[in-house]
Design a protein around this motif. Sequence first.
Motif, PDB file in Angstrom:
ATOM      1  N   ALA A 163       4.012   5.675  -5.578  1.00 42.54           N
ATOM      2  CA  ALA A 163       4.084   5.631  -7.034  1.00 42.54           C
ATOM      3  C   ALA A 163       3.272   6.748  -7.682  1.00 42.54           C
ATOM      4  N   PHE A 164       2.329   7.332  -6.942  1.00 40.07           N
ATOM      5  CA  PHE A 164       1.528   8.434  -7.466  1.00 40.07           C
ATOM      6  C   PHE A 164       2.194   9.801  -7.253  1.00 40.07           C
ATOM      7  N   LEU A 165       3.292   9.840  -6.523  1.00 42.57           N
ATOM      8  CA  LEU A 165       3.934  11.120  -6.222  1.00 42.57           C
ATOM      9  C   LEU A 165       4.336  11.921  -7.457  1.00 42.57           C
ATOM     10  N   PRO A 166       4.897  11.291  -8.500  1.00 45.00           N
ATOM     11  CA  PRO A 166       5.261  12.092  -9.672  1.00 45.00           C
ATOM     12  C   PRO A 166       4.076  12.827 -10.289  1.00 45.00           C
ATOM     13  N   PRO A 168       0.813  -1.227   0.000  1.00 51.82           N
ATOM     14  CA  PRO A 168       0.000   0.000   0.000  1.00 51.82           C
ATOM     15  C   PRO A 168       0.842   1.272   0.000  1.00 51.82           C
ATOM     16  N   VAL A 169       1.935   1.273   0.772  1.00 49.07           N
ATOM     17  CA  VAL A 169       2.780   2.463   0.830  1.00 49.07           C
ATOM     18  C   VAL A 169       3.452   2.711  -0.514  1.00 49.07           C
ATOM     19  N   MET A 170       4.004   1.669  -1.111  1.00 46.87           N
ATOM     20  CA  MET A 170       4.692   1.841  -2.383  1.00 46.87           C
ATOM     21  C   MET A 170       3.711   2.232  -3.492  1.00 46.87           C
ATOM     22  N   ALA A 171       2.493   1.703  -3.423  1.00 51.33           N
ATOM     23  CA  ALA A 171       1.485   2.095  -4.411  1.00 51.33           C
ATOM     24  C   ALA A 171       1.170   3.578  -4.276  1.00 51.33           C
ATOM     25  N   VAL A 221       3.927   3.495 -16.637  1.00 47.37           N
ATOM     26  CA  VAL A 221       3.095   4.237 -15.689  1.00 47.37           C
ATOM     27  C   VAL A 221       3.614   5.662 -15.489  1.00 47.37           C
ATOM     28  N   LEU A 222       4.915   5.819 -15.284  1.00 45.78           N
ATOM     29  CA  LEU A 222       5.487   7.132 -14.976  1.00 45.78           C
ATOM     30  C   LEU A 222       5.219   8.173 -16.061  1.00 45.78           C
ATOM     31  N   PRO A 223       5.463   7.875 -17.350  1.00 49.40           N
ATOM     32  CA  PRO A 223       5.170   8.898 -18.375  1.00 49.40           C
ATOM     33  C   PRO A 223       3.699   9.303 -18.400  1.00 49.40           C
ATOM     34  N   ALA A 224       2.808   8.331 -18.204  1.00 52.10           N
ATOM     35  CA  ALA A 224       1.375   8.648 -18.200  1.00 52.10           C
ATOM     36  C   ALA A 224       1.023   9.547 -17.024  1.00 52.10           C
ATOM     37  N   GLU A 225       1.594   9.270 -15.860  1.00 51.75           N
ATOM     38  CA  GLU A 225       1.333  10.105 -14.682  1.00 51.75           C
ATOM     39  C   GLU A 225       1.791  11.535 -14.916  1.00 51.75           C
ATOM     40  N   ILE A 226       2.960  11.705 -15.507  1.00 49.54           N
ATOM     41  CA  ILE A 226       3.496  13.048 -15.732  1.00 49.54           C
ATOM     42  C   ILE A 226       2.635  13.808 -16.738  1.00 49.54           C
ATOM     43  N   LEU A 227       2.243  13.140 -17.820  1.00 46.26           N
ATOM     44  CA  LEU A 227       1.370  13.784 -18.802  1.00 46.26           C
ATOM     45  C   LEU A 227       0.046  14.200 -18.172  1.00 46.26           C
ATOM     46  N   LEU A 228      -0.546  13.285 -17.413  1.00 46.26           N
ATOM     47  CA  LEU A 228      -1.827  13.598 -16.782  1.00 46.26           C
ATOM     48  C   LEU A 228      -1.669  14.729 -15.771  1.00 46.26           C
ATOM     49  N   GLY A 229      -0.593  14.708 -14.994  1.00 46.93           N
ATOM     50  CA  GLY A 229      -0.363  15.751 -13.995  1.00 46.93           C
ATOM     51  C   GLY A 229      -0.228  17.128 -14.621  1.00 46.93           C
TER      52      GLY A 229
END
Length: 496
Positions: free
Chosen positions: A314-317, A308-311, A370-378
């Motif tokens: 993982a949303f921090l970016p 749970p913590v690592m999940a 996952v990381l590139p998608a998070e950055i684009l969405l952010g």
Amino acid sequence: MSQQPAPADQAVDPRRWWALAVIAIAQLMIVLDATIVNIALPSAQQALGITDANRQWVITAYTLAFGGLLLLGGRIGDLFGRKRTFTVGLLGFAVASAIGGFATEPWMLFGARALQGAFGAVLAPSALSLLSNTFTDPKERSTAFGIFGAIAGGGAAIGLISGGLLTEYLNWRWCLFVNIPIALGAAIGAFYLLKHDHIDKSRRVKLDLPGAVLGCGGLLAIVYGTSEATGRGWGDWLVLGCLLLGAALLAVFVLFERRTTHPLLPTHIIGDRNRGGAAIAVGMAMIGMFGLFLFLTYYLQVIKGYSPVMAGVAFLPMTAAIVLSSTGLAARLMTRLPSRNLVVPGLLLAAAAMAWLTQMKVGSSYVTMVLPAEILLGIGMGLIFMPTMSLATLGVAPNETGAASAIINTAQQVGGSIGTALLNTIAASVTTGWLATRNAGDPAVRAAGSVHGYAVATTVAMGILLAAALIAFLMIDHRPKSGEAEAAESTAHALA
């Protein structure tokens, strides 16, 4: 609240920015509370003996009360003063959180979550109204709304992180207890920092009770229907009945509001094309955003085996990207460019993030998928939230900012509820169909089926975001007024 713009050469007023901190903390508590319990839900379910059929009510009770009562909460602030309703909302939220944290039976937790949602419906419109009325000067307003927009966009991810940390290192009850010191601290700050805006009894208009029943009843029916669709499916008679009833009540509500003397929601507020376009853009953006949270949470924990913590980490970016985009980019451009030149590209970037995730596989790497998608969405969400929240109350009379604020908050809440139900139902249906022709007993096959369902639902989210971009392009036509561009220079320095 004072409505006079600050002189152009006025230095930054520390009291205003401390007031912003109080408002921002309250908004953060509201937003993160929508997700902080998600990760703690399995632990709470086991501790209280909640059945699988009833566990959804830990989430649904909150969204149902919050989304359904926002219009009423916004108008109450207009009639009784935003500082008063803001403080009452904070204190009520603290009490509801304490009840939930001490819950010994499922019904206590469900009731506490509903009470949190009810006080959140009073608190959220008051927070946005206070922000709008406190920061009327363009150079301050752009900075303030940049910070507020970053919190609105990143709070859900912060909730997932906080929920993981509190659940893993303390226990699930602290996901509720943590609200108590936050709410009490913000209430104390509000008492000393927010300006008095009490409305005398002789000047108050009557509360539109028939409008409250129709409007809130319609929203309650729609939010309830969408939440039930997660387990029942969209074709279920109860789901369809609630959605149709909600639509009918809202239609009658609009007709009634046009004829009543003191409407709960003055029609000229929602009739403004910029405000309406902003609400639609935010609502549709939240459909995609909450869908992403849902799928990535399950993907990271169930498919990739994250704790749970690592999940949450993982949303921090994505959270960082929202903050940087909102305060570092949108705040500098809001007084220079037409609003749709920020909102439309933001929606397109969010759609690009969904397009990227349609290629997700069981073995995909976090760094490359996952990381590139998070950055684009952010980045995209940062460009969306700031101008739309500013448009929600821009040019609204001080005695109607609560109602205007409720519109954008309702769009967020209903959009999030519909997104979770719609995309989850699509993913589950696609997965079931995919597994029907394969060896469903093989864990690897089940994992592949789940990810396939996520990818198809993400494709639908991409389509919704593209449609939102088109609507925003056609509806939003606000342009910065003369002098706002020069004010952007001061904003940029303040944010640097």
